[in-house]
Design a protein around this motif. Sequence first.
Motif, PDB file in Angstrom:
ATOM      1  N   ASN A 147      40.942  42.250  39.717  1.00  0.00           N
ATOM      2  CA  ASN A 147      40.598  43.351  40.629  1.00  0.00           C
ATOM      3  C   ASN A 147      39.463  44.162  40.184  1.00  0.00           C
ATOM      4  O   ASN A 147      39.178  44.642  39.120  1.00  0.00           O
ATOM      5  CB  ASN A 147      41.661  44.443  40.924  1.00  0.00           C
ATOM      6  CG  ASN A 147      41.586  45.337  41.905  1.00  0.00           C
ATOM      7  OD1 ASN A 147      40.234  45.746  42.227  1.00  0.00           O
ATOM      8  ND2 ASN A 147      42.651  45.863  42.308  1.00  0.00           N
ATOM      9  N   SER A 149      37.733  46.574  41.251  1.00  0.00           N
ATOM     10  CA  SER A 149      37.657  47.849  41.434  1.00  0.00           C
ATOM     11  C   SER A 149      38.052  48.625  40.077  1.00  0.00           C
ATOM     12  O   SER A 149      37.811  49.822  39.816  1.00  0.00           O
ATOM     13  CB  SER A 149      38.458  48.571  42.286  1.00  0.00           C
ATOM     14  OG  SER A 149      39.752  48.415  42.550  1.00  0.00           O
ATOM     15  N   GLN A 150      38.973  47.735  39.399  1.00  0.00           N
ATOM     16  CA  GLN A 150      39.494  48.416  38.126  1.00  0.00           C
ATOM     17  C   GLN A 150      38.964  47.536  36.848  1.00  0.00           C
ATOM     18  O   GLN A 150      39.449  47.826  35.700  1.00  0.00           O
ATOM     19  CB  GLN A 150      40.946  48.147  37.967  1.00  0.00           C
ATOM     20  CG  GLN A 150      41.560  48.964  39.210  1.00  0.00           C
ATOM     21  CD  GLN A 150      43.203  48.885  39.228  1.00  0.00           C
ATOM     22  OE1 GLN A 150      43.501  49.411  38.141  1.00  0.00           O
ATOM     23  NE2 GLN A 150      43.780  48.204  40.090  1.00  0.00           N
ATOM     24  N   HIS A 159      31.455  45.041  36.911  1.00  0.00           N
ATOM     25  CA  HIS A 159      31.176  45.402  38.371  1.00  0.00           C
ATOM     26  C   HIS A 159      29.855  44.998  38.862  1.00  0.00           C
ATOM     27  O   HIS A 159      29.512  44.723  40.176  1.00  0.00           O
ATOM     28  CB  HIS A 159      31.486  47.145  38.652  1.00  0.00           C
ATOM     29  CG  HIS A 159      31.627  47.439  39.942  1.00  0.00           C
ATOM     30  ND1 HIS A 159      30.489  47.907  40.626  1.00  0.00           N
ATOM     31  CD2 HIS A 159      32.546  47.706  40.870  1.00  0.00           C
ATOM     32  CE1 HIS A 159      30.842  48.213  41.835  1.00  0.00           C
ATOM     33  NE2 HIS A 159      31.931  47.925  42.002  1.00  0.00           N
ATOM     34  N   ARG A 166      33.754  39.316  44.109  1.00  0.00           N
ATOM     35  CA  ARG A 166      34.980  40.125  44.636  1.00  0.00           C
ATOM     36  C   ARG A 166      36.247  39.417  44.344  1.00  0.00           C
ATOM     37  O   ARG A 166      36.918  39.863  43.490  1.00  0.00           O
ATOM     38  CB  ARG A 166      34.489  40.440  46.161  1.00  0.00           C
ATOM     39  CG  ARG A 166      33.266  41.380  46.344  1.00  0.00           C
ATOM     40  CD  ARG A 166      33.182  41.855  47.917  1.00  0.00           C
ATOM     41  NE  ARG A 166      32.215  42.632  48.083  1.00  0.00           N
ATOM     42  CZ  ARG A 166      32.284  44.060  47.807  1.00  0.00           C
ATOM     43  NH1 ARG A 166      33.187  44.571  47.612  1.00  0.00           N
ATOM     44  NH2 ARG A 166      31.095  44.932  48.020  1.00  0.00           N
ATOM     45  N   GLU A 167      36.683  38.601  45.612  1.00  0.00           N
ATOM     46  CA  GLU A 167      37.892  37.858  45.521  1.00  0.00           C
ATOM     47  C   GLU A 167      37.896  36.668  44.536  1.00  0.00           C
ATOM     48  O   GLU A 167      39.002  36.119  44.729  1.00  0.00           O
ATOM     49  CB  GLU A 167      38.332  37.601  46.935  1.00  0.00           C
ATOM     50  CG  GLU A 167      38.382  38.755  47.764  1.00  0.00           C
ATOM     51  CD  GLU A 167      39.233  40.182  47.384  1.00  0.00           C
ATOM     52  OE1 GLU A 167      40.471  39.667  46.723  1.00  0.00           O
ATOM     53  OE2 GLU A 167      39.216  41.170  47.583  1.00  0.00           O
ATOM     54  N   SER A 187      47.820  46.475  36.908  1.00  0.00           N
ATOM     55  CA  SER A 187      47.393  46.311  38.363  1.00  0.00           C
ATOM     56  C   SER A 187      46.141  45.886  38.398  1.00  0.00           C
ATOM     57  O   SER A 187      45.797  45.363  39.422  1.00  0.00           O
ATOM     58  CB  SER A 187      47.735  47.509  38.857  1.00  0.00           C
ATOM     59  OG  SER A 187      46.676  48.582  38.163  1.00  0.00           O
ATOM     60  N   ILE A 188      45.413  45.495  37.419  1.00  0.00           N
ATOM     61  CA  ILE A 188      44.316  44.958  37.513  1.00  0.00           C
ATOM     62  C   ILE A 188      44.211  43.511  37.646  1.00  0.00           C
ATOM     63  O   ILE A 188      43.315  42.859  38.195  1.00  0.00           O
ATOM     64  CB  ILE A 188      43.165  45.204  36.158  1.00  0.00           C
ATOM     65  CG1 ILE A 188      41.691  44.715  36.375  1.00  0.00           C
ATOM     66  CG2 ILE A 188      43.715  44.411  34.877  1.00  0.00           C
ATOM     67  CD1 ILE A 188      40.895  45.097  34.987  1.00  0.00           C
ATOM     68  N   GLU A 190      46.130  40.037  38.946  1.00  0.00           N
ATOM     69  CA  GLU A 190      47.125  39.107  40.016  1.00  0.00           C
ATOM     70  C   GLU A 190      47.284  37.900  39.597  1.00  0.00           C
ATOM     71  O   GLU A 190      46.161  37.062  39.397  1.00  0.00           O
ATOM     72  CB  GLU A 190      46.325  39.385  41.539  1.00  0.00           C
ATOM     73  CG  GLU A 190      47.374  38.499  42.465  1.00  0.00           C
ATOM     74  CD  GLU A 190      46.253  38.355  44.005  1.00  0.00           C
ATOM     75  OE1 GLU A 190      47.034  37.725  44.879  1.00  0.00           O
ATOM     76  OE2 GLU A 190      45.302  38.881  44.017  1.00  0.00           O
TER      77      GLU A 190
END
Length: 273
Positions: A147, A149-150, A159, A166-167, A187-188, A190
């Motif tokens: 992720n 954002s994290q 970043h 991004r994805e 949660s960072i 997936e």
Amino acid sequence: MFASCVSVASVRILTRVCALVLLVAVGLCSELRVRVRLADGLVTEEVLEADIERDLISVEFKQGDGALITFVADFKQDVKIFRALILGELERGQNQYQAVCFISRLSRNEIIPSESMARLRQKNPHAIRLAEERRGLEQLTMSAAVNLSQASQLSSHIHNMCSEAREAIYTRESDVKHWLDKGVDGSIFEVLPQTTEAPSFQACHSTKDLWQPCLCTYSLRLEWYPCLLKYCRSRDTTGKGSTYKCGIKSCSKGYHFTYYVPQKQMCLWDEET
């Protein structure tokens, strides 16, 4: 890639044995441009930068197919980042370029420290460099997405480097477990469909439907980078021996990434592999 550096004052070279030597220098960061020959025979220019204050090294170059490859070694966080800006196929509905990032742990002795890199100079900038050691191809199965954002929990540089991806920021399961053990928020990450447990997923190069999920591969090679420091021995007037840094060893290393994509459209380059 980095902000402007403090000017570096070189000291007179005392030896002419090596084409690349370590010099005493003053400054926080530096840039070195090295000409290297790619596997396809083309010559490209690598830009190597070292930032002592942020304790990182970057290597950037353009491949024969036009893709821009950037590698960053973040010594503070023990993280390495690969970013590829791959030219898109406009006639097939892609953007001008596609960005993809691969994140993994930085191991010891993969590359020289930033302080040593900042002192590296070359006597003949027009020479085409060949690595002294050609290291084997490393196969990496990227089984999780990161992720953006994290991502600063892993490295503050992700970043800026991977904002366009991004994805499409990937890492390995073993690295995820390592970072979770260090307290990184789960949660960072997936977890992607398992490449080993999903035989229904074909390799993208054998998938005809552009909108079907498949297993994409991407390969790159760092043709020349300073991987180890060389040490020489000397003796004083009393015969007492000592060692000092007297140069670097250069290496070449290839990386082969495999990862899940939800559409073959995101991996059109894999058709020709």
